[in-house]
Design a protein around this motif. Structure first.
Motif, PDB file in Angstrom:
ATOM      1  N   TYR A 232      -8.148   0.413  -1.344  1.00  0.00           N
ATOM      2  CA  TYR A 232      -8.934   1.668  -1.051  1.00  0.00           C
ATOM      3  C   TYR A 232      -9.780   1.262   0.316  1.00  0.00           C
ATOM      4  O   TYR A 232     -10.902   2.193   0.354  1.00  0.00           O
ATOM      5  CB  TYR A 232      -9.952   1.440  -2.236  1.00  0.00           C
ATOM      6  N   ARG A 233      -9.567   0.298   0.914  1.00  0.00           N
ATOM      7  CA  ARG A 233     -10.546   0.048   2.148  1.00  0.00           C
ATOM      8  C   ARG A 233      -9.699   0.169   3.336  1.00  0.00           C
ATOM      9  O   ARG A 233      -9.929  -0.665   4.540  1.00  0.00           O
ATOM     10  CB  ARG A 233     -11.211  -1.299   2.021  1.00  0.00           C
ATOM     11  N   GLY A 234      -8.619   0.933   3.313  1.00  0.00           N
ATOM     12  CA  GLY A 234      -7.857   1.284   4.684  1.00  0.00           C
ATOM     13  C   GLY A 234      -8.473   2.208   5.629  1.00  0.00           C
ATOM     14  O   GLY A 234      -9.344   3.030   5.333  1.00  0.00           O
ATOM     15  N   GLU A 235      -7.913   2.205   6.817  1.00  0.00           N
ATOM     16  CA  GLU A 235      -8.499   3.020   7.811  1.00  0.00           C
ATOM     17  C   GLU A 235      -8.256   4.550   7.493  1.00  0.00           C
ATOM     18  O   GLU A 235      -9.240   5.406   8.123  1.00  0.00           O
ATOM     19  CB  GLU A 235      -7.730   2.546   9.358  1.00  0.00           C
ATOM     20  N   LYS A 236      -7.073   4.791   7.083  1.00  0.00           N
ATOM     21  CA  LYS A 236      -6.776   6.164   6.850  1.00  0.00           C
ATOM     22  C   LYS A 236      -6.966   6.397   5.427  1.00  0.00           C
ATOM     23  O   LYS A 236      -6.077   7.162   4.836  1.00  0.00           O
ATOM     24  CB  LYS A 236      -5.531   6.504   7.436  1.00  0.00           C
ATOM     25  N   VAL A 237      -7.747   6.138   4.640  1.00  0.00           N
ATOM     26  CA  VAL A 237      -7.934   5.904   3.171  1.00  0.00           C
ATOM     27  C   VAL A 237      -9.359   6.513   2.802  1.00  0.00           C
ATOM     28  O   VAL A 237     -10.263   6.097   3.457  1.00  0.00           O
ATOM     29  CB  VAL A 237      -7.721   4.717   2.430  1.00  0.00           C
TER      30      VAL A 237
ATOM     31  N   PHE B 211      -0.734  10.176   6.584  1.00  0.00           N
ATOM     32  CA  PHE B 211       0.366   9.537   7.420  1.00  0.00           C
ATOM     33  C   PHE B 211       0.896  10.524   7.830  1.00  0.00           C
ATOM     34  O   PHE B 211       0.576  11.611   8.109  1.00  0.00           O
ATOM     35  CB  PHE B 211       1.476   8.993   6.292  1.00  0.00           C
ATOM     36  N   ASP B 212       1.784  10.304   9.050  1.00  0.00           N
ATOM     37  CA  ASP B 212       2.374  11.168   9.926  1.00  0.00           C
ATOM     38  C   ASP B 212       1.287  12.035  10.963  1.00  0.00           C
ATOM     39  O   ASP B 212       1.332  13.132  10.716  1.00  0.00           O
ATOM     40  CB  ASP B 212       3.394  12.011   9.240  1.00  0.00           C
ATOM     41  N   SER B 213       0.104  11.099  11.326  1.00  0.00           N
ATOM     42  CA  SER B 213      -0.704  12.038  12.108  1.00  0.00           C
ATOM     43  C   SER B 213      -1.586  12.955  11.350  1.00  0.00           C
ATOM     44  O   SER B 213      -1.777  14.131  11.644  1.00  0.00           O
ATOM     45  CB  SER B 213      -0.246  12.400  13.547  1.00  0.00           C
ATOM     46  N   TYR B 214      -1.877  12.439   9.957  1.00  0.00           N
ATOM     47  CA  TYR B 214      -2.529  13.301   9.034  1.00  0.00           C
ATOM     48  C   TYR B 214      -1.809  14.818   8.789  1.00  0.00           C
ATOM     49  O   TYR B 214      -2.491  15.433   8.082  1.00  0.00           O
ATOM     50  CB  TYR B 214      -4.089  13.742   9.808  1.00  0.00           C
ATOM     51  N   ARG B 215      -0.593  14.743   8.877  1.00  0.00           N
ATOM     52  CA  ARG B 215       0.237  15.971   8.447  1.00  0.00           C
ATOM     53  C   ARG B 215       0.824  15.644   6.900  1.00  0.00           C
ATOM     54  O   ARG B 215       0.963  16.515   6.439  1.00  0.00           O
ATOM     55  CB  ARG B 215       1.402  16.144   9.216  1.00  0.00           C
ATOM     56  N   GLY B 216       0.376  14.519   6.575  1.00  0.00           N
ATOM     57  CA  GLY B 216       0.895  14.257   5.194  1.00  0.00           C
ATOM     58  C   GLY B 216      -0.203  13.200   4.314  1.00  0.00           C
ATOM     59  O   GLY B 216      -0.969  12.499   5.097  1.00  0.00           O
TER      60      GLY B 216
ATOM     61  N   VAL C  71      -5.886  -7.975 -13.832  1.00  0.00           N
ATOM     62  CA  VAL C  71      -5.552  -9.438 -13.752  1.00  0.00           C
ATOM     63  C   VAL C  71      -4.258  -9.723 -13.797  1.00  0.00           C
ATOM     64  O   VAL C  71      -3.397 -10.327 -12.845  1.00  0.00           O
ATOM     65  CB  VAL C  71      -6.231 -10.424 -14.508  1.00  0.00           C
ATOM     66  N   ALA C  72      -3.507  -9.227 -14.827  1.00  0.00           N
ATOM     67  CA  ALA C  72      -1.985  -9.336 -14.873  1.00  0.00           C
ATOM     68  C   ALA C  72      -1.282  -8.229 -14.376  1.00  0.00           C
ATOM     69  O   ALA C  72      -1.705  -6.973 -14.764  1.00  0.00           O
ATOM     70  CB  ALA C  72      -1.417  -9.519 -16.356  1.00  0.00           C
ATOM     71  N   GLU C  73      -0.719  -8.141 -13.404  1.00  0.00           N
ATOM     72  CA  GLU C  73       0.218  -7.285 -12.486  1.00  0.00           C
ATOM     73  C   GLU C  73      -0.728  -6.035 -11.965  1.00  0.00           C
ATOM     74  O   GLU C  73      -0.483  -4.960 -12.582  1.00  0.00           O
ATOM     75  CB  GLU C  73       1.125  -6.495 -13.553  1.00  0.00           C
ATOM     76  N   PRO C  74      -1.608  -6.202 -10.973  1.00  0.00           N
ATOM     77  CA  PRO C  74      -2.219  -5.125 -10.447  1.00  0.00           C
ATOM     78  C   PRO C  74      -1.272  -4.199  -9.768  1.00  0.00           C
ATOM     79  O   PRO C  74      -0.187  -4.703  -9.349  1.00  0.00           O
ATOM     80  CB  PRO C  74      -2.997  -6.009  -9.256  1.00  0.00           C
ATOM     81  N   GLN C  75      -1.613  -3.014  -9.757  1.00  0.00           N
ATOM     82  CA  GLN C  75      -0.533  -1.919  -9.298  1.00  0.00           C
ATOM     83  C   GLN C  75      -1.099  -0.862  -8.636  1.00  0.00           C
ATOM     84  O   GLN C  75      -2.233  -0.521  -9.059  1.00  0.00           O
ATOM     85  CB  GLN C  75      -0.009  -1.637 -10.687  1.00  0.00           C
ATOM     86  N   ILE C  76      -0.286  -0.121  -7.729  1.00  0.00           N
ATOM     87  CA  ILE C  76      -0.728   1.137  -7.132  1.00  0.00           C
ATOM     88  C   ILE C  76       0.236   2.092  -7.754  1.00  0.00           C
ATOM     89  O   ILE C  76       1.292   2.017  -7.945  1.00  0.00           O
ATOM     90  CB  ILE C  76      -0.331   1.050  -5.845  1.00  0.00           C
ATOM     91  N   VAL C  77      -0.542   3.119  -8.369  1.00  0.00           N
ATOM     92  CA  VAL C  77       0.334   4.145  -8.701  1.00  0.00           C
ATOM     93  C   VAL C  77       0.135   5.578  -8.006  1.00  0.00           C
ATOM     94  O   VAL C  77      -0.951   6.033  -7.870  1.00  0.00           O
ATOM     95  CB  VAL C  77      -0.154   4.732 -10.343  1.00  0.00           C
ATOM     96  N   VAL C  78       1.184   6.091  -7.407  1.00  0.00           N
ATOM     97  CA  VAL C  78       1.281   7.302  -6.554  1.00  0.00           C
ATOM     98  C   VAL C  78       1.588   8.262  -7.555  1.00  0.00           C
ATOM     99  O   VAL C  78       2.420   8.565  -8.143  1.00  0.00           O
ATOM    100  CB  VAL C  78       2.354   6.805  -5.623  1.00  0.00           C
ATOM    101  N   GLU C  79       0.366   9.295  -7.381  1.00  0.00           N
ATOM    102  CA  GLU C  79       0.393  10.440  -8.238  1.00  0.00           C
ATOM    103  C   GLU C  79       1.136  11.691  -7.554  1.00  0.00           C
ATOM    104  O   GLU C  79       1.533  12.583  -8.359  1.00  0.00           O
ATOM    105  CB  GLU C  79      -0.971  10.662  -8.574  1.00  0.00           C
ATOM    106  N   GLU C  80       0.796  11.651  -6.257  1.00  0.00           N
ATOM    107  CA  GLU C  80       1.279  12.724  -5.446  1.00  0.00           C
ATOM    108  C   GLU C  80       1.552  12.438  -4.056  1.00  0.00           C
ATOM    109  O   GLU C  80       0.869  11.590  -3.549  1.00  0.00           O
ATOM    110  CB  GLU C  80       0.110  14.102  -5.797  1.00  0.00           C
ATOM    111  N   ILE C  81       2.430  13.390  -3.673  1.00  0.00           N
ATOM    112  CA  ILE C  81       2.758  13.113  -2.003  1.00  0.00           C
ATOM    113  C   ILE C  81       3.064  14.452  -1.335  1.00  0.00           C
ATOM    114  O   ILE C  81       3.427  15.397  -2.211  1.00  0.00           O
ATOM    115  CB  ILE C  81       4.172  12.240  -1.732  1.00  0.00           C
ATOM    116  N   PHE C  82       2.386  14.665  -0.251  1.00  0.00           N
ATOM    117  CA  PHE C  82       2.304  16.109   0.397  1.00  0.00           C
ATOM    118  C   PHE C  82       2.713  15.626   1.796  1.00  0.00           C
ATOM    119  O   PHE C  82       2.097  14.920   2.293  1.00  0.00           O
ATOM    120  CB  PHE C  82       1.121  16.924   0.183  1.00  0.00           C
TER     121      PHE C  82
END
Length: 96
Positions: free
Chosen positions: A47-52, A68-73, A83-94
């Motif tokens: 959650y602490r990224g440059e483009k997040v 991503f892609d120069s803010y086109r997506g 604690v057990a298995e931290p995970q990122i869940v991608v809900e949507e891509i555009f």
């Protein structure tokens, strides 16, 4: 024995719609999406990224958007810092 919070790289999971959309992207945007996702997966805290940024400012720990892609997506995702298995869940891509 105490359980410790593990670090990156995080596990990732996609909703069915996000996975279908990602597979259907043209090669160049798909590669840009892959690179943005790689940055999330290897960040100490996604959650602490440059483009997040939060998807909604009223829910700072809820879904976030990574550009991503120069803010086109963007990738809308949730980070589950378990604690057990931290995970990122991608809900949507555009991409446009």
């Amino acid at each position: 024995m105490s359980e410790e919070f593990t670090g990156p790289p995080w596990a990732v999971d996609y909703t069915q719609d996000a996975e279908k959309y990602r597979i259907g992207l043209p090669e160049e945007p798909r590669e840009a999406c892959r690179e943005a996702l790689f940055e999330l997966l290897t960040a100490r805290h996604p959650y602490r990224g440059e483009k997040v940024e939060p998807a909604r400012s009223t829910v700072p720990r809820g879904p976030h958007v990574a550009y991503f892609d120069s803010y086109r997506g963007w990738i809308r995702f949730v980070f589950l810092p378990r604690v057990a298995e931290p995970q990122i869940v991608v809900e949507e891509i555009f991409w446009q």
